[in-house]
Design a protein around this motif. Structure first.
Motif, PDB file in Angstrom:
ATOM      1  N   PRO A 234      10.231  41.230 -20.471  1.00  0.00           N
ATOM      2  CA  PRO A 234       9.150  41.308 -21.189  1.00  0.00           C
ATOM      3  C   PRO A 234       7.751  40.725 -20.581  1.00  0.00           C
ATOM      4  O   PRO A 234       6.628  41.065 -20.804  1.00  0.00           O
ATOM      5  N   MET A 235       7.854  39.810 -19.643  1.00  0.00           N
ATOM      6  CA  MET A 235       6.579  39.365 -18.956  1.00  0.00           C
ATOM      7  C   MET A 235       5.979  40.648 -18.243  1.00  0.00           C
ATOM      8  O   MET A 235       4.849  40.767 -18.106  1.00  0.00           O
ATOM      9  N   GLY A 236       6.942  41.501 -17.523  1.00  0.00           N
ATOM     10  CA  GLY A 236       6.263  42.486 -16.943  1.00  0.00           C
ATOM     11  C   GLY A 236       5.567  43.346 -17.792  1.00  0.00           C
ATOM     12  O   GLY A 236       4.301  44.111 -17.723  1.00  0.00           O
ATOM     13  N   LYS A 237       6.364  43.796 -18.995  1.00  0.00           N
ATOM     14  CA  LYS A 237       5.875  44.824 -20.109  1.00  0.00           C
ATOM     15  C   LYS A 237       4.459  44.388 -20.569  1.00  0.00           C
ATOM     16  O   LYS A 237       3.594  45.109 -21.112  1.00  0.00           O
ATOM     17  N   ALA A 264      -0.153  49.116 -28.137  1.00  0.00           N
ATOM     18  CA  ALA A 264       1.319  49.351 -28.674  1.00  0.00           C
ATOM     19  C   ALA A 264       2.193  49.112 -27.589  1.00  0.00           C
ATOM     20  O   ALA A 264       3.524  48.341 -28.089  1.00  0.00           O
ATOM     21  N   VAL A 265       2.145  49.440 -26.413  1.00  0.00           N
ATOM     22  CA  VAL A 265       3.118  49.240 -25.317  1.00  0.00           C
ATOM     23  C   VAL A 265       3.244  47.797 -25.071  1.00  0.00           C
ATOM     24  O   VAL A 265       4.536  47.042 -25.210  1.00  0.00           O
ATOM     25  N   VAL A 266       2.295  46.720 -25.217  1.00  0.00           N
ATOM     26  CA  VAL A 266       2.382  45.327 -24.785  1.00  0.00           C
ATOM     27  C   VAL A 266       2.995  44.674 -26.199  1.00  0.00           C
ATOM     28  O   VAL A 266       3.887  43.714 -25.930  1.00  0.00           O
ATOM     29  N   THR A 267       2.894  45.523 -27.361  1.00  0.00           N
ATOM     30  CA  THR A 267       3.432  44.891 -28.718  1.00  0.00           C
ATOM     31  C   THR A 267       5.196  45.321 -28.610  1.00  0.00           C
ATOM     32  O   THR A 267       5.751  44.217 -29.050  1.00  0.00           O
ATOM     33  N   CYS A 268       5.601  46.449 -27.889  1.00  0.00           N
ATOM     34  CA  CYS A 268       6.856  46.770 -27.680  1.00  0.00           C
ATOM     35  C   CYS A 268       7.519  45.606 -26.845  1.00  0.00           C
ATOM     36  O   CYS A 268       8.797  45.155 -26.941  1.00  0.00           O
ATOM     37  N   GLY A 269       6.694  45.256 -25.700  1.00  0.00           N
ATOM     38  CA  GLY A 269       7.271  44.318 -24.791  1.00  0.00           C
ATOM     39  C   GLY A 269       7.676  43.070 -25.303  1.00  0.00           C
ATOM     40  O   GLY A 269       8.782  42.294 -25.116  1.00  0.00           O
ATOM     41  N   ALA A 270       6.707  42.381 -26.261  1.00  0.00           N
ATOM     42  CA  ALA A 270       6.547  41.268 -27.016  1.00  0.00           C
ATOM     43  C   ALA A 270       7.784  41.212 -28.150  1.00  0.00           C
ATOM     44  O   ALA A 270       8.317  40.173 -28.190  1.00  0.00           O
ATOM     45  N   LEU A 271       7.951  42.359 -28.702  1.00  0.00           N
ATOM     46  CA  LEU A 271       8.944  42.486 -29.531  1.00  0.00           C
ATOM     47  C   LEU A 271      10.308  42.412 -29.119  1.00  0.00           C
ATOM     48  O   LEU A 271      11.039  41.523 -29.643  1.00  0.00           O
ATOM     49  N   LYS A 312     -13.464  48.749 -18.531  1.00  0.00           N
ATOM     50  CA  LYS A 312     -12.267  48.852 -19.233  1.00  0.00           C
ATOM     51  C   LYS A 312     -11.449  47.446 -18.669  1.00  0.00           C
ATOM     52  O   LYS A 312     -10.449  46.913 -19.193  1.00  0.00           O
ATOM     53  N   ARG A 313     -11.531  47.226 -17.350  1.00  0.00           N
ATOM     54  CA  ARG A 313     -10.914  46.185 -16.832  1.00  0.00           C
ATOM     55  C   ARG A 313     -11.374  44.700 -17.562  1.00  0.00           C
ATOM     56  O   ARG A 313     -10.347  43.927 -17.648  1.00  0.00           O
ATOM     57  N   THR A 314     -12.579  44.687 -18.084  1.00  0.00           N
ATOM     58  CA  THR A 314     -12.887  43.490 -18.570  1.00  0.00           C
ATOM     59  C   THR A 314     -12.158  43.057 -19.661  1.00  0.00           C
ATOM     60  O   THR A 314     -11.612  42.074 -20.238  1.00  0.00           O
ATOM     61  N   PHE A 315     -11.667  44.077 -20.412  1.00  0.00           N
ATOM     62  CA  PHE A 315     -10.703  44.094 -21.739  1.00  0.00           C
ATOM     63  C   PHE A 315      -9.396  44.091 -21.522  1.00  0.00           C
ATOM     64  O   PHE A 315      -8.604  43.559 -22.436  1.00  0.00           O
ATOM     65  N   SER A 316      -9.162  44.628 -20.515  1.00  0.00           N
ATOM     66  CA  SER A 316      -7.545  44.570 -19.814  1.00  0.00           C
ATOM     67  C   SER A 316      -7.017  43.185 -19.637  1.00  0.00           C
ATOM     68  O   SER A 316      -5.866  42.956 -20.052  1.00  0.00           O
ATOM     69  N   TYR A 317      -8.071  42.425 -19.041  1.00  0.00           N
ATOM     70  CA  TYR A 317      -7.543  41.223 -18.821  1.00  0.00           C
ATOM     71  C   TYR A 317      -7.704  40.452 -20.086  1.00  0.00           C
ATOM     72  O   TYR A 317      -6.796  39.352 -20.449  1.00  0.00           O
ATOM     73  N   GLY A 318      -8.223  40.684 -21.097  1.00  0.00           N
ATOM     74  CA  GLY A 318      -8.376  40.114 -22.517  1.00  0.00           C
ATOM     75  C   GLY A 318      -7.009  40.529 -23.298  1.00  0.00           C
ATOM     76  O   GLY A 318      -6.491  39.485 -23.950  1.00  0.00           O
ATOM     77  N   THR A 319      -6.347  41.352 -22.902  1.00  0.00           N
ATOM     78  CA  THR A 319      -4.997  41.910 -23.365  1.00  0.00           C
ATOM     79  C   THR A 319      -3.939  40.891 -22.923  1.00  0.00           C
ATOM     80  O   THR A 319      -3.055  40.380 -23.574  1.00  0.00           O
ATOM     81  N   THR A 320      -4.038  40.515 -21.454  1.00  0.00           N
ATOM     82  CA  THR A 320      -3.103  39.480 -20.885  1.00  0.00           C
ATOM     83  C   THR A 320      -3.288  38.144 -21.449  1.00  0.00           C
ATOM     84  O   THR A 320      -2.472  37.511 -21.732  1.00  0.00           O
ATOM     85  N   SER A 321      -4.607  37.829 -21.841  1.00  0.00           N
ATOM     86  CA  SER A 321      -4.894  36.526 -22.339  1.00  0.00           C
ATOM     87  C   SER A 321      -4.195  36.322 -23.821  1.00  0.00           C
ATOM     88  O   SER A 321      -3.475  35.527 -24.190  1.00  0.00           O
ATOM     89  N   TYR A 322      -4.447  37.115 -24.647  1.00  0.00           N
ATOM     90  CA  TYR A 322      -3.856  37.495 -25.974  1.00  0.00           C
ATOM     91  C   TYR A 322      -2.331  37.279 -26.202  1.00  0.00           C
ATOM     92  O   TYR A 322      -1.702  36.795 -26.926  1.00  0.00           O
ATOM     93  N   LEU A 323      -1.734  38.131 -25.058  1.00  0.00           N
ATOM     94  CA  LEU A 323      -0.155  38.147 -25.093  1.00  0.00           C
ATOM     95  C   LEU A 323       0.178  36.975 -24.742  1.00  0.00           C
ATOM     96  O   LEU A 323       1.507  36.611 -24.768  1.00  0.00           O
ATOM     97  N   GLY A 324      -0.550  36.001 -23.905  1.00  0.00           N
ATOM     98  CA  GLY A 324      -0.244  34.717 -23.326  1.00  0.00           C
ATOM     99  C   GLY A 324      -0.074  34.091 -24.527  1.00  0.00           C
ATOM    100  O   GLY A 324       0.782  32.954 -24.645  1.00  0.00           O
ATOM    101  N   HIS A 345      -4.190  41.639 -33.046  1.00  0.00           N
ATOM    102  CA  HIS A 345      -4.491  42.020 -31.709  1.00  0.00           C
ATOM    103  C   HIS A 345      -4.456  43.413 -31.532  1.00  0.00           C
ATOM    104  O   HIS A 345      -5.331  44.175 -30.959  1.00  0.00           O
ATOM    105  N   GLY A 346      -3.211  44.089 -31.819  1.00  0.00           N
ATOM    106  CA  GLY A 346      -3.199  45.539 -31.511  1.00  0.00           C
ATOM    107  C   GLY A 346      -3.978  46.247 -32.154  1.00  0.00           C
ATOM    108  O   GLY A 346      -4.561  47.359 -31.619  1.00  0.00           O
TER     109      GLY A 346
END
Length: 614
Positions: A234-237, A264-271, A312-324, A345-346
């Motif tokens: 899940p950390m990788g996903k 959706a993809v990061v949500t699947c990894g967290a689930l 796009k990259r500035t918000f992709s790092y935001g995804t990492t932040s919220y999944l943290g 978040h999704g």
């Protein structure tokens, strides 16, 4: 018992197959077998099947609300004492995640019709999205760890193919390779834990694993290694530190795929991690690692995001932040908080990436230094961005406001530092969103934005529809599952959440934005800018440590192979040739001489054996 269940529940196994069927039906157009009518029929077929999946999922939710959670098993393979079954866990949480996956896929496919309007390989894109959707639907419904792992591997493959969609560009090929290899690290570690768990527990059904954990007795070292292996996948996903760089690389793919990947993809990894959460009680070390990883990812991702100039990259790092933050809730055994934040978040992040995609489609640019003045020219896109930003920054009464309030209220009692992490993440996210809004939608138009029109209706329709859904997120969550009804929290937590958001907004409004986002001449500030812009030099550290170690080990093994192994083989071969050269001088070529020599040798051997026996 399956034959007593309503038909929609009995046919739940069709939902993952809808996506896979769309992939198969797209192949004639994707491979070029059908050329006369263009690639759009493949897109329409995928849209139809995804719509069927959404409707089917909603029918199952209606039945489950009436009957309660259900579990369905389908025999798959049986040989001796090996009995493999495909299981579907139809809880309201899983079905809500299923609707998120299929509905996001539907909106993204409609959005892609406008975004990739002139794309010659449109059919191939829709085939890959169908593959993506089928794997995600299977992950959220699976009741078996082995099947979840198998489907996560399919997600890794589909990520590689979608990131490398424009494979004619060398940078895209490199990004796809890096994303694939980074996620493979977590997948391999998860596979090790899966094999060990199957041996110890005797079953990989989540329900069986939950019963086994109550009586399991493992030594500290095996328990620690098992826990670390279970969280690695899940950390990788979910693009968590130190396996977070792949999500940044994945932004090289088409924007509609980025919408799915960041929602959706990061949500699947967290689930998957949520389903494994009870097993983490075996390993306090794994829980501590989750807390450290979640904290670093939440703060680090938010800090790195504010120094990026790529849209796009500035918000992709935001995804990492919220999944943290989601990882922090899971580490503290707070599944409700994790689920609420995942859904809120999704939806908001998908809307944010739709607005970003609209900007990129009309300007053909994603560099913040070359954008500006789009607010008056793109009203629908501007509104969508503002709604998404409000949904992400804890603005009352939207989804993340309740998530952050509950997290702060829960963490303050036993973990005040983690409550501070939540508030600081909220403030940094608000700062970043305001910074980007000022650069893209306010100010004077740049040459690339002076004549930018609003997007076409195929992009505007899903964007506006999702904006309405983001505004109604709390009501949607309560409607799907009454047990997820958002409770109230203390006034002080409300003040802290609102205050942190206002601080971020105010800082984002007041900070001076250079026209070209140049590096500051003040040396300490310039060094800080470089540190954040280059992701704390994580990539360089990897190259200097892990990559250098692996490369050195490869050179060492290559040298051993060439010098020792090849040298020894060559010396043996040379000795054989030399002995053959010597032997050929004593060969007469007469057959009777060879036979006489052989008979004499046999007689001598038999005589010696008889003598020894006597």
């Amino acid at each position: 018992m399956a034959h007593f269940l309503p038909l929609p529940i009995q046919l739940v196994w069709l939902i993952p197959l809808y996506g896979f069927s769309g992939m198969v039906l797209s192949l004639p157009w994707a491979s070029g077998w059908i050329k006369r009518n263009g690639p759009r029929p493949a897109a329409y077929l995928n849209l139809l099947l995804t719509l069927v999946a959404v409707v089917h999922g909603s029918l199952i939710i209606r039945e489950v609300l009436a009957l309660g959670p259900q579990h369905l098993e389908i025999p798959w393979f049986q040989a001796g004492d090996l009995d493999l079954r495909i299981g579907f866990d139809l809880s309201l949480t899983n079905l809500a995640a299923l609707e998120l996956v299929t509905f996001m896929s539907l909106l993204c496919q409609v959005f892609a019709l406008g975004y990739l309007d002139k794309e010659w390989s449109l059919a191939r894109f829709y085939a890959l999205v169908g593959f993506f959707e089928g794997a995600m639907a299977g992950v959220v419904l699976s009741s078996n760890l082995f099947m979840s792992y198998f489907l996560l591997e399919m997600l890794t493959l589909s990520t590689y193919l979608l990131v490398g969609f424009w494979y004619a560009q060398p940078l895209v090929v490199t990004a796809a390779r890096d994303a694939f290899l980074t996620k493979r690290v977590g997948d391999v570690l998860l596979l090790m834990a899966l094999v060990a768990l199957s041996s110890w527990a005797g079953s990989l059904e989540f329900s069986d694993l939950y019963r086994w954990i109550d009586t399991a007795q493992l030594a500290p070292l095996p328990a620690t290694l098992l826990g670390l292996g279970l969280i690695a996948g899940p950390m990788g996903k979910c693009a968590q530190f130190p396996m977070h760089l792949w999500l940044d690389e994945a932004m090289e793919g088409p924007n509609p795929a980025s919408i799915l990947r960041n929602s959706a993809v990061v949500t699947c990894g967290a689930l998957v991690l949520l389903k494994l959460m009870p097993l983490l009680r075996l390993s306090p070390v794994a829980i501590d690692v989750l807390l450290v990883v979640g904290t670093i990812s939440a703060l680090g991702g938010a800090l790195v995001a504010i120094a990026q100039v790529d849209l796009k990259r500035t918000f992709s790092y935001g995804t990492t932040s919220y999944l943290g933050l989601v990882f922090l809730a899971i580490a503290l055994q707070k599944p409700l908080l994790a689920l609420l934040l995942l859904f809120a978040h999704g939806l908001a992040k998908a809307l944010l990436f739709m607005s970003v995609g609209s900007v990129i489609a009309t300007t053909n640019c994603q560099d913040l230094t070359e954008l500006g003045g789009l607010g008056s020219r793109m009203p629908a896109t501007t509104t969508a961005y503002l709604v998404a930003a409000a949904g992400l920054t804890g603005l009352f009464p939207l989804g993340c406001f309740w998530c952050f309030g509950l997290m702060v209220d829960t963490f303050r009692a036993g973990h005040p530092l983690l409550a501070g992490v939540v508030l600081l993440t909220n403030a940094l996210t608000a700062f970043n969103l305001v910074r980007v809004f000022r650069k893209v939608f306010l100010g004077k138009p740049h040459p690339k934005t002076r004549r930018s029109p609003e997007v076409n209706w195929l992009m505007a329709l899903p964007m506006v529809s999702l904006a309405v859904l983001v505004l109604l997120t709390p009501l949607v969550i309560e409607r799907i599952d009454p047990f997820l009804a958002i409770p109230s929290f203390s006034t002080s937590s409300t003040v802290l959440v609102v205050g942190s958001g206002l601080v971020g907004v105010l800082a984002g409004c007041l900070v001076q934005l250079d026209a070209f986002w140049s590096r500051s001449l003040f040396r300490p500030l310039g060094m800080l800018q470089d540190l954040l812009a280059y992701d704390f030099y994580t990539e360089r550290i990897y190259k200097a440590t892990i990559v250098a170690f692996v490369a050195g080990l490869a050179r060492l093994t290559n040298s051993v192979d060439r010098v020792l192994v090849n040298g020894l083989v060559n010396r043996i071969g040379s000795a054989s040739l030399a002995s053959a050269e010597g032997l050929k001088l004593g060969v007469s070529g007469q057959l009777q001489s060879y036979v006489l020599t052989l008979v004499a040798a046999i007689i001598m051997l038999l005589a010696s054996l008889a003598w020894l026996k006597g």
